[in-house]
Design a protein around this motif. Sequence first.
Motif, PDB file in Angstrom:
ATOM      1  N   LEU A 202      28.695  -3.333 -49.607  1.00  0.00           N
ATOM      2  CA  LEU A 202      27.934  -2.087 -49.717  1.00  0.00           C
ATOM      3  C   LEU A 202      28.576  -1.116 -50.704  1.00  0.00           C
ATOM      4  CD1 LEU A 202      26.943  -1.490 -46.003  1.00  0.00           C
ATOM      5  CD2 LEU A 202      25.451  -2.170 -47.886  1.00  0.00           C
ATOM      6  N   PHE A 203      29.885  -1.077 -50.714  1.00  0.00           N
ATOM      7  CA  PHE A 203      30.599  -0.200 -51.639  1.00  0.00           C
ATOM      8  C   PHE A 203      30.372  -0.627 -53.089  1.00  0.00           C
ATOM      9  CE2 PHE A 203      34.606   2.094 -52.880  1.00  0.00           C
ATOM     10  CZ  PHE A 203      34.222   3.325 -52.373  1.00  0.00           C
ATOM     11  N   ILE A 204      30.425  -1.919 -53.350  1.00  0.00           N
ATOM     12  CA  ILE A 204      30.164  -2.447 -54.698  1.00  0.00           C
ATOM     13  C   ILE A 204      28.716  -2.182 -55.093  1.00  0.00           C
ATOM     14  CG2 ILE A 204      29.986  -4.578 -56.057  1.00  0.00           C
ATOM     15  CD1 ILE A 204      32.490  -5.558 -54.490  1.00  0.00           C
ATOM     16  N   LEU A 205      27.790  -2.367 -54.151  1.00  0.00           N
ATOM     17  CA  LEU A 205      26.379  -2.083 -54.411  1.00  0.00           C
ATOM     18  C   LEU A 205      26.185  -0.611 -54.760  1.00  0.00           C
ATOM     19  CD1 LEU A 205      23.421  -3.087 -54.358  1.00  0.00           C
ATOM     20  CD2 LEU A 205      23.385  -2.419 -51.941  1.00  0.00           C
ATOM     21  N   TYR A 206      26.825   0.274 -54.026  1.00  0.00           N
ATOM     22  CA  TYR A 206      26.753   1.713 -54.275  1.00  0.00           C
ATOM     23  C   TYR A 206      27.276   2.052 -55.675  1.00  0.00           C
ATOM     24  CZ  TYR A 206      27.521   6.721 -53.384  1.00  0.00           C
ATOM     25  OH  TYR A 206      27.530   8.088 -53.450  1.00  0.00           O
ATOM     26  N   TYR A 207      28.384   1.428 -56.059  1.00  0.00           N
ATOM     27  CA  TYR A 207      28.965   1.622 -57.390  1.00  0.00           C
ATOM     28  C   TYR A 207      27.949   1.255 -58.476  1.00  0.00           C
ATOM     29  CZ  TYR A 207      32.055   0.817 -61.392  1.00  0.00           C
ATOM     30  OH  TYR A 207      32.634   0.836 -62.626  1.00  0.00           O
ATOM     31  N   PHE A 208      27.331   0.091 -58.354  1.00  0.00           N
ATOM     32  CA  PHE A 208      26.381  -0.346 -59.365  1.00  0.00           C
ATOM     33  C   PHE A 208      25.096   0.488 -59.350  1.00  0.00           C
ATOM     34  CE2 PHE A 208      29.018  -4.202 -59.400  1.00  0.00           C
ATOM     35  CZ  PHE A 208      29.294  -4.211 -60.757  1.00  0.00           C
ATOM     36  N   LEU A 209      24.698   0.991 -58.196  1.00  0.00           N
ATOM     37  CA  LEU A 209      23.533   1.874 -58.154  1.00  0.00           C
ATOM     38  C   LEU A 209      23.814   3.182 -58.899  1.00  0.00           C
ATOM     39  CD1 LEU A 209      22.206   1.351 -54.528  1.00  0.00           C
ATOM     40  CD2 LEU A 209      21.134   0.637 -56.667  1.00  0.00           C
ATOM     41  N   ILE A 210      25.019   3.689 -58.787  1.00  0.00           N
ATOM     42  CA  ILE A 210      25.385   4.901 -59.531  1.00  0.00           C
ATOM     43  C   ILE A 210      25.355   4.618 -61.034  1.00  0.00           C
ATOM     44  CG2 ILE A 210      27.254   6.526 -60.053  1.00  0.00           C
ATOM     45  CD1 ILE A 210      28.021   6.392 -57.092  1.00  0.00           C
ATOM     46  N   ILE A 211      25.881   3.472 -61.448  1.00  0.00           N
ATOM     47  CA  ILE A 211      25.858   3.101 -62.875  1.00  0.00           C
ATOM     48  C   ILE A 211      24.413   2.985 -63.371  1.00  0.00           C
ATOM     49  CG2 ILE A 211      26.424   1.272 -64.541  1.00  0.00           C
ATOM     50  CD1 ILE A 211      28.875   2.836 -63.666  1.00  0.00           C
ATOM     51  N   LEU A 212      23.563   2.309 -62.614  1.00  0.00           N
ATOM     52  CA  LEU A 212      22.154   2.161 -63.006  1.00  0.00           C
ATOM     53  C   LEU A 212      21.444   3.516 -63.051  1.00  0.00           C
ATOM     54  CD1 LEU A 212      21.133  -1.043 -61.034  1.00  0.00           C
ATOM     55  CD2 LEU A 212      21.381  -0.805 -63.510  1.00  0.00           C
ATOM     56  N   TYR A 213      21.722   4.358 -62.076  1.00  0.00           N
ATOM     57  CA  TYR A 213      21.120   5.687 -62.050  1.00  0.00           C
ATOM     58  C   TYR A 213      21.567   6.513 -63.256  1.00  0.00           C
ATOM     59  CZ  TYR A 213      19.952  10.408 -60.603  1.00  0.00           C
ATOM     60  OH  TYR A 213      19.459  11.684 -60.572  1.00  0.00           O
ATOM     61  N   SER A 214      22.845   6.432 -63.599  1.00  0.00           N
ATOM     62  CA  SER A 214      23.335   7.205 -64.750  1.00  0.00           C
ATOM     63  C   SER A 214      22.656   6.741 -66.036  1.00  0.00           C
ATOM     64  CB  SER A 214      24.857   7.101 -64.872  1.00  0.00           C
ATOM     65  OG  SER A 214      25.253   5.809 -65.197  1.00  0.00           O
ATOM     66  N   ARG A 215      22.446   5.452 -66.188  1.00  0.00           N
ATOM     67  CA  ARG A 215      21.731   4.944 -67.374  1.00  0.00           C
ATOM     68  C   ARG A 215      20.279   5.426 -67.391  1.00  0.00           C
ATOM     69  NH1 ARG A 215      24.186  -0.103 -69.788  1.00  0.00           N
ATOM     70  NH2 ARG A 215      26.265  -0.064 -68.938  1.00  0.00           N
ATOM     71  N   TYR A 216      19.652   5.395 -66.219  1.00  0.00           N
ATOM     72  CA  TYR A 216      18.265   5.846 -66.098  1.00  0.00           C
ATOM     73  C   TYR A 216      18.151   7.320 -66.515  1.00  0.00           C
ATOM     74  CZ  TYR A 216      13.889   7.217 -63.846  1.00  0.00           C
ATOM     75  OH  TYR A 216      12.643   7.724 -63.607  1.00  0.00           O
ATOM     76  N   VAL A 217      19.000   8.163 -65.969  1.00  0.00           N
ATOM     77  CA  VAL A 217      18.954   9.599 -66.280  1.00  0.00           C
ATOM     78  C   VAL A 217      19.295   9.839 -67.744  1.00  0.00           C
ATOM     79  CG1 VAL A 217      20.060  11.821 -65.816  1.00  0.00           C
ATOM     80  CG2 VAL A 217      19.422  10.336 -63.923  1.00  0.00           C
ATOM     81  N   TYR A 218      20.347   9.208 -68.223  1.00  0.00           N
ATOM     82  CA  TYR A 218      20.792   9.424 -69.601  1.00  0.00           C
ATOM     83  C   TYR A 218      19.692   9.045 -70.597  1.00  0.00           C
ATOM     84  CZ  TYR A 218      23.705   9.363 -73.762  1.00  0.00           C
ATOM     85  OH  TYR A 218      24.222   9.613 -75.006  1.00  0.00           O
ATOM     86  N   ASN A 219      19.034   7.923 -70.384  1.00  0.00           N
ATOM     87  CA  ASN A 219      18.008   7.465 -71.323  1.00  0.00           C
ATOM     88  C   ASN A 219      16.761   8.330 -71.301  1.00  0.00           C
ATOM     89  OD1 ASN A 219      19.505   5.342 -72.383  1.00  0.00           O
ATOM     90  ND2 ASN A 219      18.906   3.982 -70.729  1.00  0.00           N
TER      91      ASN A 219
END
Length: 168
Positions: free
Chosen positions: A66-83
């Motif tokens: 779950l912690f690793i999943l949370y980490y990758f969700l933050i990375i995906l969210y940051s890419r989504y917002v940035y783009n």
Amino acid sequence: MEKSITFRISIKEYSKFLLEAFFYQKYFLFCYLIVLIVQIPSIMENPSFSFIITTIIMAFIPTLFLFILYYFLIILYSRYVYNRDPVLKSEITIKFNEYDLEEITKYSSYKLKYRDIYKIKILKTILLIYISPARVFIIPKSQDYDIKEIYPELKKLMEKTKSSSPCE
């Protein structure tokens, strides 16, 4: 004292900021403890040493997942917002003087007194100037300026203006 710096925030720097803001190791420990507490009734039924060790290890695996999943969700969210945010991708200029700080982009301008800064935080490659708990100026490390020199100057100006006059 008038200082001006111009930069662009990269997706890597924005992701790093979001990870710093939302990814705490203490969450991992908290989740792990909750999973272990849920396992207490089964440990009481079978209190053998090997069962306890197995339970501890088995509780660690889903928590880590779950912690690793949370980490990758933050990375995906940051890419989504940035783009999707043109301001993040645009050139940003921050001007410092002895009275206030101003952020200027192609789309807006924001001026603020030092006493209104919520807090300042420095990481290895970025300087964060929090205007509120939810709004922040992100200043990335650059060859043109040193964020480790800007940080103490801003701290000093914050303290000076906060101690001088509480109201205007």
